[in-house]
Design an enzyme around this catalytic site. Sequence first.
Site, PDB file in Angstrom:
ATOM      1  N   PHE A 129      45.722  28.951  36.456  1.00 30.78           N
ATOM      2  CA  PHE A 129      44.975  29.942  35.675  1.00 30.78           C
ATOM      3  C   PHE A 129      45.981  30.858  34.947  1.00 30.78           C
ATOM      4  O   PHE A 129      47.021  31.210  35.510  1.00 30.78           O
ATOM      5  CB  PHE A 129      44.104  30.753  36.635  1.00 30.78           C
ATOM      6  CG  PHE A 129      43.104  31.638  35.960  1.00 30.78           C
ATOM      7  CD1 PHE A 129      41.957  31.114  35.376  1.00 30.78           C
ATOM      8  CD2 PHE A 129      43.292  33.010  35.926  1.00 30.78           C
ATOM      9  CE1 PHE A 129      41.027  31.938  34.763  1.00 30.78           C
ATOM     10  CE2 PHE A 129      42.370  33.843  35.310  1.00 30.78           C
ATOM     11  CZ  PHE A 129      41.236  33.302  34.726  1.00 30.78           C
ATOM     12  N   ASP A 201      45.665  30.862  45.457  1.00 30.88           N
ATOM     13  CA  ASP A 201      44.621  31.612  44.769  1.00 30.88           C
ATOM     14  C   ASP A 201      43.323  30.839  45.008  1.00 30.88           C
ATOM     15  O   ASP A 201      43.178  29.701  44.540  1.00 30.88           O
ATOM     16  CB  ASP A 201      44.955  31.701  43.271  1.00 30.88           C
ATOM     17  CG  ASP A 201      43.930  32.528  42.499  1.00 30.88           C
ATOM     18  OD1 ASP A 201      42.784  32.658  42.974  1.00 30.88           O
ATOM     19  OD2 ASP A 201      44.277  33.017  41.407  1.00 30.88           O
ATOM     20  N   TYR A 226      34.324  38.625  42.719  1.00 30.13           N
ATOM     21  CA  TYR A 226      33.108  38.659  41.897  1.00 30.13           C
ATOM     22  C   TYR A 226      32.541  37.280  41.562  1.00 30.13           C
ATOM     23  O   TYR A 226      31.487  37.193  40.963  1.00 30.13           O
ATOM     24  CB  TYR A 226      33.343  39.460  40.610  1.00 30.13           C
ATOM     25  CG  TYR A 226      34.570  39.059  39.820  1.00 30.13           C
ATOM     26  CD1 TYR A 226      34.559  37.936  39.015  1.00 30.13           C
ATOM     27  CD2 TYR A 226      35.745  39.803  39.888  1.00 30.13           C
ATOM     28  CE1 TYR A 226      35.679  37.564  38.299  1.00 30.13           C
ATOM     29  CE2 TYR A 226      36.873  39.444  39.182  1.00 30.13           C
ATOM     30  CZ  TYR A 226      36.840  38.315  38.380  1.00 30.13           C
ATOM     31  OH  TYR A 226      37.949  37.948  37.689  1.00 30.13           O
ATOM     32  N   LYS A 227      33.253  36.230  41.925  1.00 26.45           N
ATOM     33  CA  LYS A 227      32.709  34.881  41.656  1.00 26.45           C
ATOM     34  C   LYS A 227      31.750  34.495  42.782  1.00 26.45           C
ATOM     35  O   LYS A 227      30.737  35.150  42.958  1.00 26.45           O
ATOM     36  CB  LYS A 227      33.871  33.909  41.452  1.00 26.45           C
ATOM     37  CG  LYS A 227      34.620  34.240  40.155  1.00 26.45           C
ATOM     38  CD  LYS A 227      35.870  33.435  39.940  1.00 26.45           C
ATOM     39  CE  LYS A 227      36.529  33.854  38.622  1.00 26.45           C
ATOM     40  NZ  LYS A 227      37.950  33.532  38.558  1.00 26.45           N
ATOM     41  N   ARG A 375      30.892  23.622  32.676  1.00 26.29           N
ATOM     42  CA  ARG A 375      31.069  23.883  34.106  1.00 26.29           C
ATOM     43  C   ARG A 375      29.788  24.474  34.678  1.00 26.29           C
ATOM     44  O   ARG A 375      29.257  25.446  34.157  1.00 26.29           O
ATOM     45  CB  ARG A 375      32.228  24.864  34.333  1.00 26.29           C
ATOM     46  CG  ARG A 375      33.541  24.425  33.719  1.00 26.29           C
ATOM     47  CD  ARG A 375      34.659  25.384  34.045  1.00 26.29           C
ATOM     48  NE  ARG A 375      34.322  26.762  33.696  1.00 26.29           N
ATOM     49  CZ  ARG A 375      35.044  27.820  34.059  1.00 26.29           C
ATOM     50  NH1 ARG A 375      36.123  27.664  34.794  1.00 26.29           N
ATOM     51  NH2 ARG A 375      34.691  29.033  33.686  1.00 26.29           N
TER      52      ARG A 375
HETATM   53  C1  LIG Z   1      38.891  34.443  37.959  1.00 30.76           C
HETATM   54  C2  LIG Z   1      40.279  34.165  38.381  1.00 30.76           C
HETATM   55  C3  LIG Z   1      41.216  35.193  38.458  1.00 30.76           C
HETATM   56  C4  LIG Z   1      40.834  36.592  38.066  1.00 30.76           C
HETATM   57  O1  LIG Z   1      41.904  37.472  38.105  1.00 30.76           O
HETATM   58  P1  LIG Z   1      41.600  39.031  37.972  1.00 30.76           P
HETATM   59  O2  LIG Z   1      42.910  39.675  38.071  1.00 30.76           O
HETATM   60  O3  LIG Z   1      40.708  39.378  39.133  1.00 30.76           O
HETATM   61  O4  LIG Z   1      40.936  39.238  36.660  1.00 30.76           O
HETATM   62  C5  LIG Z   1      42.483  34.881  38.902  1.00 30.76           C
HETATM   63  N1  LIG Z   1      42.819  33.615  39.232  1.00 30.76           N
HETATM   64  C6  LIG Z   1      41.931  32.600  39.155  1.00 30.76           C
HETATM   65  C7  LIG Z   1      42.335  31.224  39.555  1.00 30.76           C
HETATM   66  C8  LIG Z   1      40.648  32.857  38.711  1.00 30.76           C
HETATM   67  O5  LIG Z   1      39.779  31.853  38.619  1.00 30.76           O
END
Ligand SMILES: *Cc1c(COP(=O)(O)O)cnc(C)c1O
Length: 414
Positions: A129, A201, A226-227, A375
């Site tokens: 990501f 992560d 939040y997911k 998705r």
């Molecule tokens: C959604 C997501 C994030 C989000 O990072 P924030 O710092 O909370 O905005 C980070 N890593 C992955 C793999 C994600 O899917």
Amino acid sequence: MMLDKADLAQEARTLDAGDRISSICAHYEQPKGWIFFDANSVGPAPKTARKAASDLMDDWVNLRRRGWAERDWVDMPAILGDRIAPMIGAGPGEVVVCDNTTVNLYKATGHALAVNKDRATIVTQAENFPTDLHVLQGFERFCDRPVEIRHVDTEEEAIAAMDDTVVLGSFSHVGYKSGIRWDMEKINAAAHEKGALVLWDVSHSAGAVPIDARGSNADYIVGCGYKYLSTGPGGPAYIYVRPDLAERAWPPMCGWMGHADIYAFSGNYEPHTGIKRFISGTPMVGANAIARCAADIYEKYEPGDIWARHRSLSEFFVRALETMCGKLGVEVTSPANYDRRGGHVSFRAPGAGRVVEALIDKKVVASFRKPDSIRFGISPTALTHQDIHEAVRRLHDILETEIWRDPKYENVSV
Ligand SMILES: *Cc1c(COP(=O)(O)O)cnc(C)c1O
């Protein structure tokens, strides 16, 4: 076995009737007629969140600074951490809920670099990501020694990239695009054999599929709340650090809320024992009040039951998709084997981005990733098998009528 459409509707009803924890759906507020598949982006809203937000307003107005003494605002990172710990296979006192994922990635990476000052190679997925990669690029620029970043694509490459220069493997448990789930235990063992640490992560897996922090011998785990975990828009993230590792170095972000004695107001930093040193500054009281509503629901259910529910819903989704939309050009790109998938299912379809827009008109919310990937994030807490059947039926109609070609679906949102 290929089922026809009528069989699928019946199967959905049978699966829902046999669902031991179908009561979990009743904890979430859902607008009538809509079916949401964006749990990989913003999870469903607990019904109690409205009152929590309004209670917080009352506390703000009536208590002001006394809120710090009369409410558990300061303790929320640890309280929430304990509630979600089972969802990542961690124990009490091993997780804190704080900051966002990016900040927690930073804290874990900097800690690993401080634990082993003789090494500076970091292995990561080329398709990790963006924020995960950006954090590493920041260390490449600002670390006290030259950092080398090694990009890999597969688990085999990651294992092969581990050598005695590697300080850390920084990996997404589940690829945000591919939906591919890596084997934490296998990678951790390979890294440890070479004296390297591993940071996972779990943003795209926590709250949906099994994670075993302890059993897999993970060093660091971070993820966003939040997911699938439903801590609300902008909700707090979390961090786990293996207990015996946490105290081997200072966190790179030393703050007063991670101090050994917050109320001493000492001018000299002294880290708290254990995971609490990874707390930075003032907890996000408002966001935590909302997050608590989701955490309270997790207390009522066994993680294993939630994971089993996710599996059943996901497998049914793939089956329905292939049966009803396979002939219309839909091709599932997530791994066929459930154990290799994360929270969402990705597939290709003609007109992908426009199809996602057309789905919104039919009250189905999914997400699109360039160039042609749709998705569906499967919420194990708020969806039923019948919801899934109904959504696939609406998708089928869009593909069959080719309504997505209508110019009004030209502007594709993220
Ligand atoms: C959604 C997501 C994030 C989000 O990072 P924030 O710092 O909370 O905005 C980070 N890593 C992955 C793999 C994600 O899917």
